[in-house]
Design an enzyme around this catalytic site. Structure first.
Site, mmCIF file in Angstrom:
data_model
loop_
_atom_site.group_PDB
_atom_site.id
_atom_site.type_symbol
_atom_site.label_atom_id
_atom_site.label_comp_id
_atom_site.label_asym_id
_atom_site.label_seq_id
_atom_site.Cartn_x
_atom_site.Cartn_y
_atom_site.Cartn_z
ATOM 1 N N TYR A 195 8.579 -16.097 3.102
ATOM 2 C CA TYR A 195 7.777 -16.211 1.875
ATOM 3 C C TYR A 195 6.762 -17.354 1.994
ATOM 4 O O TYR A 195 5.580 -17.179 1.687
ATOM 5 C CB TYR A 195 8.691 -16.451 0.673
ATOM 6 N N ILE A 202 -6.493 -5.544 -10.933
ATOM 7 C CA ILE A 202 -5.353 -6.441 -10.773
ATOM 8 C C ILE A 202 -4.217 -5.694 -10.096
ATOM 9 O O ILE A 202 -3.751 -4.657 -10.601
ATOM 10 C CB ILE A 202 -4.860 -6.975 -12.135
ATOM 11 N N THR A 203 -3.733 -6.193 -8.981
ATOM 12 C CA THR A 203 -2.578 -5.587 -8.324
ATOM 13 C C THR A 203 -1.300 -6.235 -8.851
ATOM 14 O O THR A 203 -1.314 -7.354 -9.353
ATOM 15 C CB THR A 203 -2.643 -5.745 -6.798
ATOM 16 N N GLY A 204 -0.191 -5.513 -8.730
ATOM 17 C CA GLY A 204 1.080 -6.046 -9.224
ATOM 18 C C GLY A 204 1.013 -6.344 -10.707
ATOM 19 O O GLY A 204 1.512 -7.377 -11.169
ATOM 20 N N ALA A 205 0.432 -5.429 -11.489
ATOM 21 C CA ALA A 205 0.113 -5.713 -12.888
ATOM 22 C C ALA A 205 1.142 -5.195 -13.881
ATOM 23 O O ALA A 205 0.903 -5.256 -15.089
ATOM 24 C CB ALA A 205 -1.256 -5.132 -13.222
ATOM 25 N N GLY A 219 5.497 -9.633 -15.199
ATOM 26 C CA GLY A 219 5.314 -11.033 -14.869
ATOM 27 C C GLY A 219 3.893 -11.529 -14.999
ATOM 28 O O GLY A 219 3.190 -11.248 -15.970
#
Length: 295
Positions: free
Chosen positions: A170, A15-18, A21
């Site tokens: 974005y 999982i990236t950005g774990a 959030g």
């Protein structure tokens, strides 16, 4: 131990950005299934702390990786470390993402929103694709957003050099996520690797806090009581990563754990193919002919 628990404990998810959030909530949710986890964050101390929390939640094993995914050199280093340390990879959750109101350039001279939200998962997935195939049946889960519905990929100004808007950049990156997920699914047709994208919902996180827009400073605080919790936002990612009935489902867009239609632009095959070629060039990667692709 049940057969399902044994199967979960033998499966590995990255999982990236774990470290916060939705990513942290996804890691915690997958930990409760007993899966082995590998989590990626930018800060060593914070990543190690989250790894301990995830381990306490029940993960069979947790490995921590540290990388700044705005840098292509860091993405490549991360991929090398993952290949060295993880003999199998069953699930890749491309969760990392961000919002920047003003235009920032990465170490590679690329606009940060496009680089982090799209090019990082594009490059990382391709670098790990052989391991995913070796571990098949396996899954690639890419976190997009319903913001893709107002997005447009401006091939003449991908980097926002002529006309930058944080929200436009974005939205474009989230549309790129959908197009990437669908094109990856098409290129992997005939394999046992699936690729799907999702909308997590509007979630209460620190998203965009580094460089917030006015809406994040003034309106979001008012709306927070009505927004999803990170755990609720992670539910669709967890569903796509684990649901037995989705083992052969690919090329879909999901919201609230149900398959829904993406935007018309999200289904544009010509744009998906063009974006793949342009992205491959921007990351210095050949676009190999793979199963399912016409030669």
């Amino acid at each position: 131990m049940s057969r399902r628990s044994e199967e979960s404990r033998s499966r590995v998810a990255l999982i990236t950005g774990a470290t916060g959030g939705i990513g942290k909530a996804t890691a915690l949710g997958l930990a409760r299934t007993g899966m082995q986890l590998a989590i990626v964050g930018r800060d060593r101390e914070r990543t190690d702390a989250i790894a301990r929390t995830v381990r306490e939640a029940g993960a069979a094993d947790v490995q921590a990786f540290v990388a700044d995914l705005s840098s292509q050199a860091e993405v490549r280093r991360l991929a090398d470390e993952v290949l060295q340390r993880l003999p199998r990879l069953d699930v890749l959750v491309n969760n990392v993402g961000g919002f920047w109101q003003t235009r920032h350039l990465t170490a590679d001279g690329l606009e940060r929103t496009f680089a982090v939200n799209h090019l990082a998962p594009f490059l990382l997935t391709n670098l790990l694709l052989d391991r995913l195939k070796q571990s098949a049946p396996s899954r690639v889960v890419t976190v997009s957003s319903n913001a893709h519905r107002t997005g447009r990929v401006d091939f003449d100004d991908l980097q926002g050099e002529r006309n930058y808007s944080g929200s436009r950049a974005y939205d474009q990156s989230k549309l790129a996520n959908v197009l990437f997920a669908f094109e990856l699914a098409r290129r992997l047709r005939g394999t046992l690797v699936t690729s799907n994208a999702l909308h997590p919902g509007v979630v209460r996180t620190a998203f965009g806090a580094e460089d917030p827009a006015a809406v994040q400073r003034f309106i979001v605080p008012v709306l927070k009581p009505f927004m999803k919790t990170p755990a609720q936002g992670a539910a669709t990612s967890i569903h796509l990563a684990t649901a037995p009935d989705l083992e052969q489902v690919t090329g879909g867009f999901f919201s609230n754990s149900r398959r829904v239609r993406p935007s018309r632009r999200g289904e544009d095959r010509a744009d998906a193919e063009r974006l793949w070629r342009v992205s491959a060039e921007l990351v210095g990667m050949d676009a190999p002919a793979v199963e399912g692709e016409r030669r």
